[in-house]
Design a protein around this motif. Structure first.
Motif, PDB file in Angstrom:
ATOM      1  N   MET A 153      36.441  37.457  46.290  1.00  0.00           N
ATOM      2  CA  MET A 153      35.584  37.280  45.124  1.00  0.00           C
ATOM      3  C   MET A 153      36.164  36.169  44.255  1.00  0.00           C
ATOM      4  SD  MET A 153      35.010  39.969  41.982  1.00  0.00           S
ATOM      5  CE  MET A 153      33.545  40.711  42.615  1.00  0.00           C
ATOM      6  N   VAL A 185      35.323  34.254  40.507  1.00  0.00           N
ATOM      7  CA  VAL A 185      34.562  34.339  39.269  1.00  0.00           C
ATOM      8  C   VAL A 185      34.469  32.951  38.652  1.00  0.00           C
ATOM      9  CG1 VAL A 185      34.427  35.397  36.995  1.00  0.00           C
ATOM     10  CG2 VAL A 185      35.428  36.679  38.893  1.00  0.00           C
ATOM     11  N   ALA A 226      36.734  44.572  41.394  1.00  0.00           N
ATOM     12  CA  ALA A 226      35.444  43.974  41.762  1.00  0.00           C
ATOM     13  C   ALA A 226      34.265  44.648  41.061  1.00  0.00           C
ATOM     14  CB  ALA A 226      35.253  44.002  43.272  1.00  0.00           C
ATOM     15  N   ASP A 227      34.251  45.969  41.018  1.00  0.00           N
ATOM     16  CA  ASP A 227      33.133  46.665  40.377  1.00  0.00           C
ATOM     17  C   ASP A 227      33.063  46.355  38.887  1.00  0.00           C
ATOM     18  OD1 ASP A 227      32.300  47.794  42.757  1.00  0.00           O
ATOM     19  OD2 ASP A 227      33.286  49.718  42.387  1.00  0.00           O
ATOM     20  N   ARG A 241      31.709  42.800  38.464  1.00  0.00           N
ATOM     21  CA  ARG A 241      30.257  42.775  38.692  1.00  0.00           C
ATOM     22  C   ARG A 241      29.516  43.358  37.495  1.00  0.00           C
ATOM     23  NH1 ARG A 241      32.027  44.272  43.936  1.00  0.00           N
ATOM     24  NH2 ARG A 241      31.717  42.551  45.395  1.00  0.00           N
ATOM     25  N   GLN A 242      30.058  44.416  36.913  1.00  0.00           N
ATOM     26  CA  GLN A 242      29.453  45.017  35.724  1.00  0.00           C
ATOM     27  C   GLN A 242      29.474  44.018  34.563  1.00  0.00           C
ATOM     28  OE1 GLN A 242      27.731  47.700  35.298  1.00  0.00           O
ATOM     29  NE2 GLN A 242      27.597  47.673  33.084  1.00  0.00           N
ATOM     30  N   ALA A 281      29.424  40.769  34.720  1.00  0.00           N
ATOM     31  CA  ALA A 281      28.398  39.755  34.971  1.00  0.00           C
ATOM     32  C   ALA A 281      27.009  40.303  34.676  1.00  0.00           C
ATOM     33  CB  ALA A 281      28.485  39.260  36.413  1.00  0.00           C
ATOM     34  N   ALA A 282      26.791  41.565  35.023  1.00  0.00           N
ATOM     35  CA  ALA A 282      25.473  42.178  34.823  1.00  0.00           C
ATOM     36  C   ALA A 282      25.131  42.370  33.356  1.00  0.00           C
ATOM     37  CB  ALA A 282      25.410  43.519  35.554  1.00  0.00           C
ATOM     38  N   ARG A 320      29.228  33.964  36.849  1.00  0.00           N
ATOM     39  CA  ARG A 320      28.720  33.909  38.225  1.00  0.00           C
ATOM     40  C   ARG A 320      29.809  34.397  39.165  1.00  0.00           C
ATOM     41  NH1 ARG A 320      28.212  28.690  38.975  1.00  0.00           N
ATOM     42  NH2 ARG A 320      29.589  28.405  40.738  1.00  0.00           N
ATOM     43  N   ILE A 321      29.414  35.172  40.154  1.00  0.00           N
ATOM     44  CA  ILE A 321      30.366  35.693  41.132  1.00  0.00           C
ATOM     45  C   ILE A 321      30.035  35.111  42.493  1.00  0.00           C
ATOM     46  CG2 ILE A 321      31.197  37.769  42.290  1.00  0.00           C
ATOM     47  CD1 ILE A 321      30.466  39.290  39.708  1.00  0.00           C
ATOM     48  N   GLU A 376      30.987  35.537  46.363  1.00  0.00           N
ATOM     49  CA  GLU A 376      31.631  36.500  47.276  1.00  0.00           C
ATOM     50  C   GLU A 376      32.307  35.807  48.417  1.00  0.00           C
ATOM     51  OE1 GLU A 376      31.930  39.669  46.614  1.00  0.00           O
ATOM     52  OE2 GLU A 376      30.517  39.796  44.972  1.00  0.00           O
TER      53      GLU A 376
END
Length: 64
Positions: free
Chosen positions: A1, A3, A45-46, A49-50, A52-53, A61-62, A64
């Motif tokens: 990942m 970022v 990672a989770d 992602r949170q 970014a959301a 931006r992520i 992968e």
């Protein structure tokens, strides 16, 4: 990942820091996001992602 942040889009809401303080911080002078770790470990990672959301400006931006 990996970022990637776009400082130009950042509105200094701080949601990223609340979601993943190990990866994001804010500049003292204006609150703009600071990326502490562009390649966070898998266990974060989770949270990343949170972050970014929940970013209201979509400045994270992520890849992968």
């Amino acid at each position: 990942m990996k970022v990637v942040i776009d400082e130009e889009k950042c509105v200094a809401a701080g949601q990223c820091v609340a979601a993943a303080a190990e990866v994001f911080d804010q500049r003292d002078e204006d609150g703009i996001v600071v990326l502490l770790n562009a390649n966070p470990p898998a266990e974060l990672a989770d949270d990343v992602r949170q972050a970014a959301a929940v970013c209201p400006a979509l400045a994270i931006r992520i890849e992968e």
